[in-house]
Design a protein around this motif. Structure first.
Motif, PDB file in Angstrom:
ATOM      1  N   PHE B 183       0.845  -1.190   0.000  1.00  0.00           N
ATOM      2  CA  PHE B 183       0.000   0.000   0.000  1.00  0.00           C
ATOM      3  C   PHE B 183       0.877   1.234   0.000  1.00  0.00           C
ATOM      4  CE2 PHE B 183      -2.603   3.371   1.757  1.00  0.00           C
ATOM      5  CZ  PHE B 183      -3.811   3.180   1.111  1.00  0.00           C
ATOM      6  N   ALA B 249       1.192   8.411   7.462  1.00  0.00           N
ATOM      7  CA  ALA B 249       0.354   7.547   8.281  1.00  0.00           C
ATOM      8  C   ALA B 249       0.670   7.691   9.760  1.00  0.00           C
ATOM      9  CB  ALA B 249       0.546   6.093   7.861  1.00  0.00           C
ATOM     10  N   SER B 250      -0.392   7.753  10.549  1.00  0.00           N
ATOM     11  CA  SER B 250      -0.248   7.651  11.996  1.00  0.00           C
ATOM     12  C   SER B 250      -0.054   6.171  12.323  1.00  0.00           C
ATOM     13  CB  SER B 250      -1.513   8.167  12.684  1.00  0.00           C
ATOM     14  OG  SER B 250      -2.606   7.325  12.335  1.00  0.00           O
ATOM     15  N   ARG B 252      -1.880   4.522  14.245  1.00  0.00           N
ATOM     16  CA  ARG B 252      -3.207   3.909  14.262  1.00  0.00           C
ATOM     17  C   ARG B 252      -3.662   3.523  12.840  1.00  0.00           C
ATOM     18  NH1 ARG B 252      -7.844   6.938  14.668  1.00  0.00           N
ATOM     19  NH2 ARG B 252      -9.689   5.674  15.095  1.00  0.00           N
ATOM     20  N   TYR B 253      -3.409   4.420  11.910  1.00  0.00           N
ATOM     21  CA  TYR B 253      -3.773   4.122  10.521  1.00  0.00           C
ATOM     22  C   TYR B 253      -2.966   2.933  10.010  1.00  0.00           C
ATOM     23  CZ  TYR B 253      -4.502   5.068   5.486  1.00  0.00           C
ATOM     24  OH  TYR B 253      -4.811   4.993   4.143  1.00  0.00           O
ATOM     25  N   HIS B 256      -4.496  -0.216  11.218  1.00  0.00           N
ATOM     26  CA  HIS B 256      -5.696  -0.515  10.448  1.00  0.00           C
ATOM     27  C   HIS B 256      -5.332  -1.100   9.081  1.00  0.00           C
ATOM     28  CE1 HIS B 256      -9.583  -0.073   8.493  1.00  0.00           C
ATOM     29  NE2 HIS B 256      -8.960   0.586   7.519  1.00  0.00           N
ATOM     30  N   LEU B 257      -4.368  -0.443   8.413  1.00  0.00           N
ATOM     31  CA  LEU B 257      -3.964  -0.942   7.087  1.00  0.00           C
ATOM     32  C   LEU B 257      -3.422  -2.356   7.184  1.00  0.00           C
ATOM     33  CD1 LEU B 257      -2.162   2.145   5.473  1.00  0.00           C
ATOM     34  CD2 LEU B 257      -4.379   1.171   4.804  1.00  0.00           C
ATOM     35  N   GLU B 259      -4.204  -4.677   9.199  1.00  0.00           N
ATOM     36  CA  GLU B 259      -5.306  -5.647   9.311  1.00  0.00           C
ATOM     37  C   GLU B 259      -5.985  -5.889   7.967  1.00  0.00           C
ATOM     38  OE1 GLU B 259      -8.093  -4.603  12.392  1.00  0.00           O
ATOM     39  OE2 GLU B 259      -6.478  -4.166  13.818  1.00  0.00           O
ATOM     40  N   VAL B 260      -6.306  -4.782   7.282  1.00  0.00           N
ATOM     41  CA  VAL B 260      -7.004  -4.924   5.988  1.00  0.00           C
ATOM     42  C   VAL B 260      -6.121  -5.677   4.989  1.00  0.00           C
ATOM     43  CG1 VAL B 260      -7.968  -3.668   4.019  1.00  0.00           C
ATOM     44  CG2 VAL B 260      -8.374  -2.839   6.346  1.00  0.00           C
ATOM     45  N   LEU B 261      -4.840  -5.270   4.931  1.00  0.00           N
ATOM     46  CA  LEU B 261      -3.947  -5.873   3.936  1.00  0.00           C
ATOM     47  C   LEU B 261      -3.651  -7.329   4.274  1.00  0.00           C
ATOM     48  CD1 LEU B 261      -1.468  -2.891   3.393  1.00  0.00           C
ATOM     49  CD2 LEU B 261      -3.446  -3.497   1.989  1.00  0.00           C
ATOM     50  N   ARG B 263      -5.725  -9.354   5.769  1.00  0.00           N
ATOM     51  CA  ARG B 263      -6.920 -10.105   5.353  1.00  0.00           C
ATOM     52  C   ARG B 263      -6.890 -10.342   3.840  1.00  0.00           C
ATOM     53  NH1 ARG B 263     -11.258  -6.560   5.310  1.00  0.00           N
ATOM     54  NH2 ARG B 263     -11.216  -6.783   3.043  1.00  0.00           N
ATOM     55  N   ARG B 264      -6.529  -9.292   3.094  1.00  0.00           N
ATOM     56  CA  ARG B 264      -6.489  -9.441   1.633  1.00  0.00           C
ATOM     57  C   ARG B 264      -5.401 -10.430   1.206  1.00  0.00           C
ATOM     58  NH1 ARG B 264      -7.487  -3.105  -0.309  1.00  0.00           N
ATOM     59  NH2 ARG B 264      -9.603  -2.983   0.548  1.00  0.00           N
TER      60      ARG B 264
END
Lengths: 794, 271
Positions: B183, B249-250, B252-253, B256-257, B259-261, B263-264
């Protein structure tokens, strides 16, 4: 007029011709300032303040002086006597504008990170840079002001001697009561706050300067990577007390500027001062990170924008209040930049009541100044975001609300309430063409489909219908705005004895392709081959009068001057031809290089023969001087008003905030196009730069006034990979203001594109109730907005 | 921008390089130079000497060794990206190499340089971790082979001693699924967050730019082993980590990324 006048049956204007400038640029043959060989040149390096606001307690240069290769190390105090006048600001926008003392190098107090405090002169570049580390400066830190709203409070002062951070308050309020009345009786009011982030211009070629003294003649030549050799010459003459007659300024090949080289910089003044002091050539080339700190920044505004509208969505008033970031000092045009947008906050719309106020504020940051679009991208963003906001509030489609508000075509020339006369315009067809090209109805269906299917990739469509004012400018109008110079441009056309044509222009191209375009204008009018026309520029010894290149002015003003000078030289040639043919000049018609007697095909006289006649001067009519040469200085009667509609299509990943521009359509009306390929090149670059403001770039500062993105690792210039192929089209409404019917195209792309992109993002995110995203709309910002809209604080 | 002055030596062999490293204090190896030289120009690195190993062509190879592929340390990203052998036997590696920087970087940068630089924000070290690569180091006392999982110890710090040289990267062949999710905002940039996943019976997940070093997402791997769903396991992507903060990016962000990445990546690798 609808078409360019031509003296050629083989017309070249309007053709997509390759630029004659490009082969030498693409092969590396072109010479930029840093490429120029200069024997015995010394290299200058500047020590810059690491603090945003501090008192200089002491500077110890003794160690640096001992370093190998070092000739001289000087502090601001050592150099104070060199300057006859402070750094120039040519646009005192109000009578009581505050302009703090500003010299090329600080002597007592530094006001931003990057302010120069000492200078090293050494026999080579690396020795000069190495010696900087050996200079010992003691500072006493002072309070720092970084944010505009904080500056307004005057709690801490950037320049305590001024007693305030406010540089000026400039108002345009033709009918204040009318505006108040319109808001009081409005069916709808939308109020929005927008931030125009600071941008770093980032021209491909960094700045550079080479000052060459000619000690025995007390003359100086300054080579600089500048957009304004003429203005620079005048200003250097003032700041250093060098006679204008003893100074020559040359801009060799210049690798872009975007307004950042429309300035008089400390390094230009210092290099020349030191060349004079040391009687040696002095050179300096900016390092990229140094440039991020010390070349002017663009934008830097906080805008409060209010629209009043009736129940049908007709805008009845615009009220704008902006804070504009001057940075630490006033550079050449710093305070005037917001004024270039001040008249345009109603955009393409027929708005009866208007009020604009701008407060210029000092901060402890790099000075701002003109950057591509200068004031107009900010104005366009404000109105184009606001009208979308209004459309959403009332529940009207963004295309429809624009249609309802357009200045009708039969109102042109249109006298705007803020006080301009829009010479021409026809807005609806450009909008219509853009909607059709992008497939608006279909995209709306696709958007709806994704939404109903619960897709996490949202489609957004954003419209921006823009109008700008360029072709700077009628000198009288500039005078009324307290600008210190005129807006004319000069040109000379000479037909040489061998009938080759030499053109000198006061414009100073740095990527715009004037050599190509000007030669096309001249070749067409004279009916000579393109190769026979040479164009000289950017050297005050070759083209002594000029107002240089910025503000999308060159073709409308400089191109027109070239055209008119060509006409003038042709008028003289006609007299000579008539004399030789023993007819009256009125009996001659001119085409394809030949004067022909009307109605008599055999009787003709070639321009090439006239050229030789004029040169030998053996048989000229009475009262006609030898040689074929004519000069024109053209002062345009009005600005020009390019316009168009741009549409951006974005895709937003709701999980990550990833936002990609997937399509971009533009329909621009820049009047007649001399070379459509150059027009497209300008639009492509401009759109990319505007998209960059919308999605990528920001000069970010911390609370101490440190610039955080001084390299291209952090500073997000996008590359071609991040951008789709733009889909360009045009309409042609010639400007009646100049003989070519042209308008200028250098800035249109980046004026139009930021609101198109942000409108598209906000449109994509409308299911989340998101009303605005500040620029640059980074994935993190988009994600945060989505997250807060859910209110779950995850 | 100019680096501070430094000495330069050209190594004629691996032994020559090691011997120079042993005899000169604060000498640094120069391979592709795409990490080191920018640091030197910013004067964040000021080595006394650069030992140029760029011409040691014997360190540029991609060889089939039966159950693993041996990659010479000086192999350029471009060559990894286009290797048929790797594309068929270790397909994640050519893909990851194709995501590094831009074409210029990929033609100069080397896998050995990238791994031994030990940057938590780089893609290839994370790929090496997900692949359980073995790294061959040569020093004055001979050769040792270190698992990638033990190689990265701190910010730009590895187990290599200053007189050692990474000569070879060994990656096992595998036939399962894989994924690399990078990302970023611009194609040429480092990942804001990246996730590599390899499934060869076991599932290994590694993270880019989620801490001071390249990292294995151990909590995710353990959850999967314990039978957790992809969705549930991904939620553990940043467990125990302290991701960096920067302009993009913080912390925290980044969590979050990740986790999403993750999962993908798992969905692709296990799908």
């Amino acid at each position: 007029m609808t078409a360019l006048q031509t003296g050629s049956s083989q017309r070249v204007t309007g053709k997509r011709l390759l630029r004659r400038e490009d082969p030498e640029l693409l092969t590396g043959e072109a010479r930029f300032v840093d490429d120029l060989y200069q024997q015995d040149a010394l290299y200058m390096a500047l020590l810059r303040s690491p603090l945003a606001h501090a008192k200089i307690i002491s500077i110890d240069v003794s160690e640096a002086r001992k370093m190998p290769g070092v000739h001289e190390v000087l502090s601001g105090r050592d150099l104070r006597e060199e300057f006859s006048a402070p750094m120039p600001c040519a646009w005192p926008v109000t009578e009581d504008m505050k302009n703090p003392p500003h010299y090329p190098i600080a002597s007592d107090v530094v006001h931003y990170v990057g302010d120069a405090v000492a200078v090293v002169i050494a026999s080579d570049k690396v020795a000069a840079v190495d010696a900087l580390a050996a200079i010992d400066v003691k500072y006493e830190a002072l309070p720092v002001v970084t944010e505009l709203e904080e500056a307004l409070l005057d709690r801490n002062l950037v320049h305590p001697s001024l007693g305030t951070n406010s540089c000026f308050v400039w108002k345009l309020e033709p009918d204040r009561a009318g505006v108040d009345q319109a808001f009081a009786s409005a069916a709808h009011v939308v109020t929005n706050r927008y931030v125009q982030q600071r941008l770093i211009p980032s021209a491909l070629e960094p700045r550079g300067v080479l000052a060459v003294p000619h000690p025995y003649g007390a003359e100086y030549t300054l080579f600089s990577s500048t957009q304004i050799p003429h203005i620079l010459k005048l200003m250097l003459s003032t700041t250093l007390g060098i006679s204008e007659a003893k100074l020559r300024v040359v801009a060799p090949s210049v690798g872009g500027g975007f307004g950042s080289k429309l300035n008089v910089y400390a390094e230009e003044v210092l290099a020349l001062a030191l060349a004079r002091k040391l009687s040696k050539p002095v050179r300096w080339t900016e390092e990229r990170s140094e440039g991020a700190l010390t070349t002017i920044h663009g934008r830097g505004q906080v805008q409060e924008v209010e629209l009043a509208a009736d129940s049908n969505g007709r805008i009845t008033a615009v009220r704008v209040n902006i804070l504009a970031d001057m940075g630490a000092y006033l550079q050449l045009l710093t305070p005037g930049v917001p004024l270039l947008g001040a008249f345009l906050y109603h955009g393409q719309y027929d708005v009866p009541a208007y009020s604009f106020t701008c407060t210029g504020l000092f901060t402890n940051k790099t000075p701002t100044d003109a950057y591509r679009g200068a004031g107009r991208p900010e104005a366009t963003f404000a109105i184009e975001r606001s009208i979308d906001s209004l459309a959403r509030k009332i529940g009207i489609d963004p295309a429809e609300i624009r249609r309802r508000n357009f200045i009708p075509v039969d109102k042109f020339p249109y006298s705007s309430v803020p006080g301009l006369i829009f010479d021409s315009g026809n807005y609806e067809p450009a909008l219509q063409a853009a909607l059709e090209k992008v497939g608006y109805a279909q995209l709306r269906m696709e958007q709806e489909k994704r939404r109903t299917q619960g897709s996490r990739k949202h489609l957004g469509i954003g419209i921006s219908s823009y109008v700008e004012m360029c072709g700077l400018a009628p000198s009288k109008v500039l005078g009324s705005l307290r600008y210190s110079a005129g807006g004319w441009e000069s040109a000379t056309v000479r037909i040489l004895p061998t009938s080759k044509v030499q053109v000198t222009t006061g414009t100073a191209p740095h990527g715009q392709g004037h050599e190509t375009s000007w030669s096309m204008i001249v070749a067409d009018r004279l009916g000579v081959s393109l190769e026979d026309v040479e164009v000289l520029h950017s050297d005050t010894a070759v083209a002594p009068f000029g107002m240089d290149t910025y503000g999308s002015r060159s073709v409308a003003v400089g191109g027109s001057a070239v055209y008119l000078a060509t006409e003038k030289v042709l008028d003289k040639a006609r007299l000579i031809a008539a004399h030789k043919l023993e007819v009256s000049p009125e009996d001659l018609e001119y085409s394809d290089g030949m004067f022909k007697v009307k109605g008599s095909a055999e009787k003709s006289f070639a321009l090439s023969s006239v050229a030789l006649e004029a040169f030998t001067a053996h048989d000229l009519p009475d009262g006609i001087e030898p040689n074929l040469e004519a000069s024109v200085t053209w002062d345009p009667p009005n600005f020009t008003f390019p316009f168009g509609t741009h549409i951006a299509v974005v895709e937003v990943d709701e999980e990550t905030g990833d936002t990609r521009l997937v399509r971009y359509v533009s329909v621009d009306d820049v009047g007649n196009q001399i070379n459509p390929m150059i027009v497209e090149g300008q639009l492509e670059g401009g759109i990319a730069q505007g998209v960059a403001q919308a999605l990528y770039e920001e000069a970010a500062y911390d609370e101490q006034g440190n610039l955080l993105d001084t390299t291209f690792i952090e500073y997000m210039l996008p590359s071609a990979v991040e951008l789709p192929s733009f889909e360009l089209a045009s309409t042609v409404t010639p400007s009646p203001t100049n003989p070519l019917g042209v308008k200028g195209v250098g800035e249109a792309g980046c004026i139009a594109s930021p609101p198109a992109v942000i409108n598209a993002i906000v449109d994509a995110l409308s299911p989340f109730g998101i009303e605005h995203i500040d620029m640059p709309a980074s994935p993190q910002k988009v994600w945060s907005a989505i997250e807060s809209s859910r209110g779950d604080g995850k | 921008m100019f680096p501070a002055s430094f000495d330069y030596a050209k190594a004629n062999s691996v032994a020559d390089a090691v011997s120079i490293l042993t005899s000169v204090d604060d000498a640094k190896l120069l391979a592709g130079g795409h990490s080191l030289l920018p640091l030197m120009k910013l004067r964040l690195a000021t080595p006394s000497m650069l030992v140029d190993i760029g011409s040691l062509s014997e360190l540029s190879y991609i060889e089939d060794k039966g159950d693993y592929v041996a990659i010479g340390a000086l192999t350029r990203h471009h060559d990894i990206q286009n290797s048929r052998l790797l594309k068929s036997e270790v397909p994640i590696l050519p893909y990851v190499a194709s995501q590094v920087g831009d074409p210029q970087v990929r033609h100069r940068g080397t896998i050995g340089g990238s791994i031994s630089h030990g940057d938590g924000a780089s893609d290839l070290p994370a790929a090496a971790l997900a692949l359980d690569a073995r790294l061959v180091l040569v020093g004055p006392t001979g050769e040792r082979v270190i698992p990638a999982t033990e190689f990265f110890v701190g910010f730009l710090e590895t187990v290599m001693s200053p007189d050692e040289l990474l000569t070879e990267v060994r990656v096992s062949k595998f036939s399962g699924g894989w994924s690399f999710q990078k990302f970023n905002r611009r194609a040429q940039d480092w990942a804001i967050v990246g996730v590599a996943a390899v499934n060869d019976g076991n599932t290994r997940v590694s993270l880019v730019n989620m801490g001071p070093t390249p990292l294995r997402a151990s909590a995710v791997e353990e959850a999967l082993m314990g039978g957790a769903s992809i969705e549930a396991a991904s939620k553990k992507a940043s467990e125990g980590l302290d991701p960096p903060e920067d302009l993009n990016a913080s912390s925290r962000y980044r969590r979050h990324l990740a986790e999403v990445l993750t999962r993908r990546a798992l969905t692709e690798a296990l799908g």
